[in-house]
Motif scaffolding. Sequence first.
Motif, PDB file in Angstrom:
ATOM      1  N   ALA A 288     -35.522  -1.778  24.156  1.00  0.00           N
ATOM      2  CA  ALA A 288     -34.731  -2.373  22.955  1.00  0.00           C
ATOM      3  C   ALA A 288     -35.284  -1.765  21.784  1.00  0.00           C
ATOM      4  O   ALA A 288     -34.319  -1.233  20.652  1.00  0.00           O
ATOM      5  CB  ALA A 288     -34.911  -3.982  22.804  1.00  0.00           C
TER       6      ALA A 288
ATOM      7  N   SER B 278     -32.687   0.674  19.309  1.00  0.00           N
ATOM      8  CA  SER B 278     -32.528   0.657  18.007  1.00  0.00           C
ATOM      9  C   SER B 278     -32.889   1.760  17.219  1.00  0.00           C
ATOM     10  O   SER B 278     -32.294   2.151  16.151  1.00  0.00           O
ATOM     11  CB  SER B 278     -33.418  -0.493  17.509  1.00  0.00           C
TER      12      SER B 278
ATOM     13  N   VAL C  21     -29.389  -4.257  17.570  1.00  0.00           N
ATOM     14  CA  VAL C  21     -29.914  -4.267  18.959  1.00  0.00           C
ATOM     15  C   VAL C  21     -30.490  -5.533  19.009  1.00  0.00           C
ATOM     16  O   VAL C  21     -31.336  -5.983  18.399  1.00  0.00           O
ATOM     17  CB  VAL C  21     -30.721  -3.198  19.222  1.00  0.00           C
TER      18      VAL C  21
ATOM     19  N   LEU D 118     -25.732  -4.720  20.836  1.00  0.00           N
ATOM     20  CA  LEU D 118     -26.126  -4.340  22.135  1.00  0.00           C
ATOM     21  C   LEU D 118     -27.384  -5.434  22.502  1.00  0.00           C
ATOM     22  O   LEU D 118     -28.161  -5.614  21.769  1.00  0.00           O
ATOM     23  CB  LEU D 118     -26.827  -3.125  21.792  1.00  0.00           C
TER      24      LEU D 118
END
Lengths: 388, 299
Positions: free
Chosen positions: B50, B54, B132, B173
């Motif tokens: 993650a 980002s 994100v 996301l």
Amino acid sequence: MVDTALAGSPALDRLAVGFVRVLRSSGLDVPVGSTVMFAEALGAVGCAQRDAVYWAGLTTLVRRPEDIDTYRDAFAAWWERTGSLSVVPVEEREVTLAFDVEGDDDDDDPAIDGEEQGPPSVQVRYSANEVLRQRDFADYTVEEFAEARRLMADLRFAGAMRESRRLRASRRDHGRPDLRRTVRRAIRNGGEPIDRAYTRHSQRPRRLVLLCDVSGSMETYARALVRFLHTAVAGRSRVEAFAIGTRLTRITRELSSRDPDIAIAAAARRVVDWSGGTRIGECLREFNDEWGVRGMARGAVVVILSDGWDRGEPEVLGEQMARLHRVAYKVVWVNPLKASPDYAPLARGMAAALPHVDEFIEGHSVASLEHLAAVVARDGGPVQRSRT
Amino acid sequence: METVDDVRAALAAHDYLADEGLATAIFLAMRLQRPLLLEGEAGVGKTEVAKVLSRWTGGELVRLQCYEGIDAAQAVYEWDYSRQLLHLRAVEAGGGEVVEDELYSERFLVKRPLLRAIGYEADALGATAPPVLLVDEVDRADDEFEAFLLEILSDYTVTVPELGTFHASTPPLVIVTSNRTRDVHDALKRRCLYHWIEHPDFERELAILRLRAPEVPERLARQVAAAVEELRALELYKPPGVAETLDWANALFALGQTEITEATVSVTLGTILKYREDQDRTRAHGLDALVRGSIERTG
């Protein structure tokens, strides 16, 4: 975008459906939504390259690491057969891939078939129950087994409670202030927070983990105990069930069906080492590694149903019991043999395990399982922690 | 971002080396706008995914760390009660009348991660890429929370009764991670793409070491990667993850080592093996054998 023309095309859908059918016949449970997702994924990555299709399928159709091997084999066979994906009228023929499961036939018949002629006496139902509740599972007749199933269905696990981090509104005038309700009330009083509200921690049951020995030496008891497992799993939330023999099998999902016959048949299909050997130590190690120490056994009540006959090294069992005991709230060992008057824990495995057991109880009859339910529900924690 | 290889390249450019499976999963998550559920042993880099997404997309990283008892007030939104009370008192002191709507307006709304990820346009932060959203260790939350999460991830809509509905025009996301302390509910899994992250093989681990700890000499890095691979084959309770490999290489480098020796492995064992039983097992296996094997293997 790759293969834009193909995205959403009927060819891709047929392809996806065809492969999913192969997967299902290999024993994988694939919901329709995943098939749709797989077809979409094929639209995005294209279907010309083996690896692209492989990974697209893996990420959309498989949801548990245990299924990855099955998927890999099914994919290889399917790709081999289909060759390339551009020309694919999927055949209607069902393809069965090597994934045969044994133990399908042992659903309902009780362990002892030879002793069917019970006493012909007519007793009133209640007292019959009383007798039955005390009787050793190993001595059951077919009729008694059926009756015992009904008795067991009445068992309920309360579960030891512990404080949850979740907050609930409290009626009392102390605790943590509940600002949300206080503000609501203050509006009524012209902005003056006279009437204050409070919260308290709610309670929730501890997780209950049941590990049931299904090896040959436990055969006479295993069937009854699996019933018991089903009652526990279907009866309340946060219960996990495993079968231990030569390997560890998680049967929580299989047992969670409401219908006991369906549930137990499913569990029996899942357990491939039914009535085989015992490697309790190894199984416990697997449980600790894969589930227990990671979190499932933490703060939980762990119940092991076994006669303690272990073909593995007793040191392994001792070490794994110690690990389990360090994370669990309470470890209960249920041994059906304990009921016999001259029983002493001579099985080496049992002797190695005992120092790490909080409660050691019998489990040969419905009455003793009721006692177990009471032990599980008992609050106040481990009784004999000092023994470690 | 047209193909899986583009994703791999972009991740690599931001210091994350993904294998083809993970790259495909990420590519599909972005293309199909589905949440991605990542599972794997601790330390294989689930959360890192993650973070790197980002950095790459430029979307704000919104992290929701799950824990037992987490509820809507901590995950979605909460009213700022103390400010509401102050406001009430201030208005009253000025002789005014408090209208309830006034108290339940956006200025008293505290946005928690889920609402921030969905209502990011309302924030008008000027960010162009969707955020994100990292839902970390979802298995720690209660199952009730999962149902709630599912609802939000299905249509990316949050309704605040007093205010109205927030809807993400472009969905964030979403990366969901789980350590498998319990099964994540099927309904949530069905909604998500799924990927199980494995420990990297020797070559990829070495590449990760070279990328993330560039100051460690290559010779040492190779030996460390080889030794870690051997350790993972020892049936330990907690096989070392990538994070531990990096720690170990950095520790050896900090001690001024250019290659591994039995003595330095012995004193730094605690950086890779965090269980006494694992350390015992490794010592019983033989540190000298481990060191010799790794040196021989890497030449």
